[in-house]
Design a protein around this motif. Structure first.
Motif, PDB file in Angstrom:
ATOM      1  N   VAL A   1       0.854  -1.181   0.000  1.00 15.15           N
ATOM      2  CA  VAL A   1       0.000   0.000   0.000  1.00 15.15           C
ATOM      3  C   VAL A   1       0.893   1.235   0.000  1.00 15.15           C
ATOM      4  CG1 VAL A   1      -0.176   0.246   2.520  1.00 15.15           C
ATOM      5  CG2 VAL A   1      -2.055   1.033   1.073  1.00 15.15           C
ATOM      6  N   VAL A   2       0.419   2.299  -0.620  1.00 15.23           N
ATOM      7  CA  VAL A   2       1.125   3.582  -0.675  1.00 15.23           C
ATOM      8  C   VAL A   2       0.211   4.650  -0.089  1.00 15.23           C
ATOM      9  CG1 VAL A   2       2.157   5.340  -2.163  1.00 15.23           C
ATOM     10  CG2 VAL A   2       2.474   2.914  -2.703  1.00 15.23           C
ATOM     11  N   ASP A   3       0.740   5.480   0.833  1.00 12.82           N
ATOM     12  CA  ASP A   3      -0.037   6.538   1.485  1.00 12.82           C
ATOM     13  C   ASP A   3       0.462   7.912   1.061  1.00 12.82           C
ATOM     14  OD1 ASP A   3      -1.659   4.936   3.463  1.00 12.82           O
ATOM     15  OD2 ASP A   3       0.354   4.373   4.124  1.00 12.82           O
ATOM     16  N   VAL A   4      -0.475   8.837   0.846  1.00  7.71           N
ATOM     17  CA  VAL A   4      -0.167  10.255   0.649  1.00  7.71           C
ATOM     18  C   VAL A   4      -1.142  11.038   1.519  1.00  7.71           C
ATOM     19  CG1 VAL A   4       0.004  12.167  -0.970  1.00  7.71           C
ATOM     20  CG2 VAL A   4       0.607   9.856  -1.721  1.00  7.71           C
ATOM     21  N   ARG A   5      -0.611  11.783   2.501  1.00  6.32           N
ATOM     22  CA  ARG A   5      -1.480  12.446   3.477  1.00  6.32           C
ATOM     23  C   ARG A   5      -1.028  13.871   3.757  1.00  6.32           C
ATOM     24  NH1 ARG A   5      -0.958   7.045   6.300  1.00  6.32           N
ATOM     25  NH2 ARG A   5       0.935   7.903   7.206  1.00  6.32           N
ATOM     26  N   GLY A   6      -1.990  14.720   4.094  1.00 10.31           N
ATOM     27  CA  GLY A   6      -1.683  16.012   4.677  1.00 10.31           C
ATOM     28  C   GLY A   6      -1.468  15.855   6.167  1.00 10.31           C
ATOM     29  N   ALA A   7      -0.625  16.716   6.757  1.00  6.17           N
ATOM     30  CA  ALA A   7      -0.234  16.538   8.158  1.00  6.17           C
ATOM     31  C   ALA A   7      -0.448  17.806   8.965  1.00  6.17           C
ATOM     32  CB  ALA A   7       1.233  16.116   8.246  1.00  6.17           C
ATOM     33  N   ILE A   8      -0.839  17.623  10.229  1.00  4.51           N
ATOM     34  CA  ILE A   8      -0.961  18.693  11.219  1.00  4.51           C
ATOM     35  C   ILE A   8       0.025  18.384  12.338  1.00  4.51           C
ATOM     36  CG2 ILE A   8      -2.477  19.857  12.860  1.00  4.51           C
ATOM     37  CD1 ILE A   8      -4.839  18.950  11.102  1.00  4.51           C
ATOM     38  N   THR A   9       0.892  19.333  12.673  1.00  2.00           N
ATOM     39  CA  THR A   9       1.945  19.104  13.665  1.00  2.00           C
ATOM     40  C   THR A   9       1.879  20.147  14.774  1.00  2.00           C
ATOM     41  OG1 THR A   9       3.369  18.263  11.898  1.00  2.00           O
ATOM     42  CG2 THR A   9       4.429  18.783  13.993  1.00  2.00           C
ATOM     43  N   PRO A  10       1.240  19.842  15.913  1.00  2.00           N
ATOM     44  CA  PRO A  10       1.371  20.714  17.082  1.00  2.00           C
ATOM     45  C   PRO A  10       2.770  20.508  17.677  1.00  2.00           C
ATOM     46  CG  PRO A  10      -0.552  19.260  17.233  1.00  2.00           C
ATOM     47  CD  PRO A  10       0.343  18.717  16.176  1.00  2.00           C
ATOM     48  N   PHE A  11       3.619  21.518  17.609  1.00  2.00           N
ATOM     49  CA  PHE A  11       5.015  21.332  17.991  1.00  2.00           C
ATOM     50  C   PHE A  11       5.210  21.160  19.497  1.00  2.00           C
ATOM     51  CE2 PHE A  11       5.648  23.490  13.844  1.00  2.00           C
ATOM     52  CZ  PHE A  11       6.435  22.514  13.248  1.00  2.00           C
ATOM     53  N   GLY A  12       4.229  21.547  20.283  1.00  2.00           N
ATOM     54  CA  GLY A  12       4.360  21.374  21.725  1.00  2.00           C
ATOM     55  C   GLY A  12       5.300  22.403  22.344  1.00  2.00           C
ATOM     56  N   ASP A  13       5.748  22.100  23.559  1.00  2.00           N
ATOM     57  CA  ASP A  13       6.609  23.019  24.305  1.00  2.00           C
ATOM     58  C   ASP A  13       8.050  22.878  23.821  1.00  2.00           C
ATOM     59  OD1 ASP A  13       7.873  24.669  26.056  1.00  2.00           O
ATOM     60  OD2 ASP A  13       7.429  23.503  27.858  1.00  2.00           O
ATOM     61  N   THR A  14       8.538  23.893  23.129  1.00  2.00           N
ATOM     62  CA  THR A  14       9.922  23.889  22.641  1.00  2.00           C
ATOM     63  C   THR A  14      10.693  25.075  23.228  1.00  2.00           C
ATOM     64  OG1 THR A  14       9.230  25.086  20.641  1.00  2.00           O
ATOM     65  CG2 THR A  14       9.366  22.673  20.498  1.00  2.00           C
ATOM     66  N   THR A  15      10.345  25.454  24.476  1.00  2.00           N
ATOM     67  CA  THR A  15      10.977  26.613  25.110  1.00  2.00           C
ATOM     68  C   THR A  15      12.485  26.433  25.231  1.00  2.00           C
ATOM     69  OG1 THR A  15       8.954  27.046  26.376  1.00  2.00           O
ATOM     70  CG2 THR A  15      10.988  28.072  27.154  1.00  2.00           C
ATOM     71  N   GLU A  16      12.917  25.276  25.725  1.00  2.57           N
ATOM     72  CA  GLU A  16      14.350  25.045  25.879  1.00  2.57           C
ATOM     73  C   GLU A  16      15.048  25.001  24.528  1.00  2.57           C
ATOM     74  OE1 GLU A  16      17.447  21.772  27.883  1.00  2.57           O
ATOM     75  OE2 GLU A  16      15.265  21.520  28.063  1.00  2.57           O
ATOM     76  N   PHE A  17      14.413  24.362  23.567  1.00  8.37           N
ATOM     77  CA  PHE A  17      14.953  24.279  22.211  1.00  8.37           C
ATOM     78  C   PHE A  17      15.152  25.673  21.624  1.00  8.37           C
ATOM     79  CE2 PHE A  17      14.225  23.730  17.590  1.00  8.37           C
ATOM     80  CZ  PHE A  17      15.229  22.812  17.305  1.00  8.37           C
ATOM     81  N   ALA A  18      14.151  26.555  21.811  1.00  4.11           N
ATOM     82  CA  ALA A  18      14.256  27.924  21.299  1.00  4.11           C
ATOM     83  C   ALA A  18      15.320  28.714  22.046  1.00  4.11           C
ATOM     84  CB  ALA A  18      12.906  28.623  21.413  1.00  4.11           C
ATOM     85  N   GLY A  19      15.383  28.548  23.390  1.00  2.66           N
ATOM     86  CA  GLY A  19      16.362  29.281  24.185  1.00  2.66           C
ATOM     87  C   GLY A  19      17.794  28.999  23.768  1.00  2.66           C
ATOM     88  N   LEU A  20      18.079  27.754  23.394  1.00  7.04           N
ATOM     89  CA  LEU A  20      19.426  27.406  22.943  1.00  7.04           C
ATOM     90  C   LEU A  20      19.796  28.115  21.645  1.00  7.04           C
ATOM     91  CD1 LEU A  20      19.365  23.563  23.670  1.00  7.04           C
ATOM     92  CD2 LEU A  20      20.744  25.289  24.853  1.00  7.04           C
ATOM     93  N   ARG A  21      18.798  28.609  20.941  1.00  8.22           N
ATOM     94  CA  ARG A  21      19.020  29.327  19.695  1.00  8.22           C
ATOM     95  C   ARG A  21      18.842  30.828  19.843  1.00  8.22           C
ATOM     96  NH1 ARG A  21      18.269  24.445  19.408  1.00  8.22           N
ATOM     97  NH2 ARG A  21      18.891  23.142  17.639  1.00  8.22           N
ATOM     98  N   GLY A  22      18.765  31.291  21.078  1.00 10.19           N
ATOM     99  CA  GLY A  22      18.645  32.713  21.331  1.00 10.19           C
ATOM    100  C   GLY A  22      17.287  33.283  21.009  1.00 10.19           C
ATOM    101  N   LEU A  23      16.233  32.434  21.026  1.00  9.42           N
ATOM    102  CA  LEU A  23      14.890  32.878  20.682  1.00  9.42           C
ATOM    103  C   LEU A  23      13.954  32.670  21.860  1.00  9.42           C
ATOM    104  CD1 LEU A  23      14.664  31.242  17.132  1.00  9.42           C
ATOM    105  CD2 LEU A  23      15.074  33.659  17.633  1.00  9.42           C
ATOM    106  N   ASP A  24      12.910  33.484  21.930  1.00 14.16           N
ATOM    107  CA  ASP A  24      11.873  33.362  22.945  1.00 14.16           C
ATOM    108  C   ASP A  24      10.875  32.308  22.488  1.00 14.16           C
ATOM    109  OD1 ASP A  24       9.685  33.605  24.632  1.00 14.16           O
ATOM    110  OD2 ASP A  24       9.808  35.789  24.748  1.00 14.16           O
ATOM    111  N   GLY A  25      10.749  31.213  23.242  1.00 13.78           N
ATOM    112  CA  GLY A  25       9.871  30.121  22.835  1.00 13.78           C
ATOM    113  C   GLY A  25       8.433  30.532  22.644  1.00 13.78           C
TER     114      GLY A  25
END
Length: 220
Positions: free
Chosen positions: A41-65
């Motif tokens: 079987v082959v799938d082709v789908r549209g996707a929705i991505t709630p990124f969740g809490d990325t505060t620490e990830f953003a802080g390491l890049r000098g950005l406000d989460g």
């Protein structure tokens, strides 16, 4: 692409669908339950991505989460082959490629109203072993595997591609065929990203899990 901070409705929909998907496939396909799923079987789908809490990830890049995108939209494609059926379980091997992104532009309420648009992007390549329940006309599944993923967060124009890391993916879904070759395809998947140490050229990343809900079509 418009950012949406209130991703909780999508999370609620996904959580409702998970237990339903585990039983709906076989019930929907009672007439074809005794017929094997098929070879591929082959799938082709549209996707929705709630990124969740990325505060620490953003802080390491000098950005406000709190000033980064909370929701991404994208596409997912995959293919699976079905190798062996044992009682009610059909074992499959395959994988998927996923990409989604979200942009957030500065607003008048931000500390810097003239600041750049911030982009968050997830790209993942995910081999999967699947356990499938049902028959040729419809089935549900659970699956998982170890692949690679890249989560990026950067001001547009900065040219930051993000760091690739190992990713454990796991989830489930279902396919329900409305004709011999075309089906509705749903999938809820979690990507557990391995943490990365900071280097001289890269800011590093904490351990994170990103959820993706996708809906589209399947072909065979």
């Amino acid at each position: 692409m418009r950012d949406c901070r209130r991703s909780s409705p999508f999370i609620g929909v996904a959580l409702v669908l998970v237990p339903w998907l585990s039983t709906a496939g076989p019930a929907y396909a009672q007439e074809g339950a005794d017929r094997p799923i098929g070879r591929f079987v082959v799938d082709v789908r549209g996707a929705i991505t709630p990124f969740g809490d990325t505060t620490e990830f953003a802080g390491l890049r000098g950005l406000d989460g709190s000033l980064t995108p909370g929701l991404g939209l994208g596409l997912e494609a995959g293919a699976h082959v079905y190798l062996y059926r044992w009682r009610v379980i059909t074992f499959g091997l395959g994988g998927s490629v996923h990409t989604s992104l979200g942009d957030r532009g500065a607003s008048e309420l931000d500390p810097n109203p003239d600041g750049p648009t911030i982009r968050k992007q997830l790209v993942a390549v995910s081999p999967q072993l699947s356990f499938n329940f049902g028959g040729r006309d419809g089935w549900s599944y659970i699956s998982g595997g170890l692949g690679n993923a890249r989560l990026s967060l950067f001001p547009i124009g900065a040219g930051r591609a993000g760091q690739q890391t190992r990713s454990l993916n796991y989830g489930g879904g279902g396919r329900w065929f409305t004709s011999d070759h075309l089906a509705l395809s749903l999938d809820l998947r979690f990507y557990a990203l391995t943490p990365l140490e900071k280097t001289e050229t890269e800011p590093g990343s904490p351990r994170m899990t990103v959820m993706v809900f996708s809906i589209g079509t399947a072909f065979r």
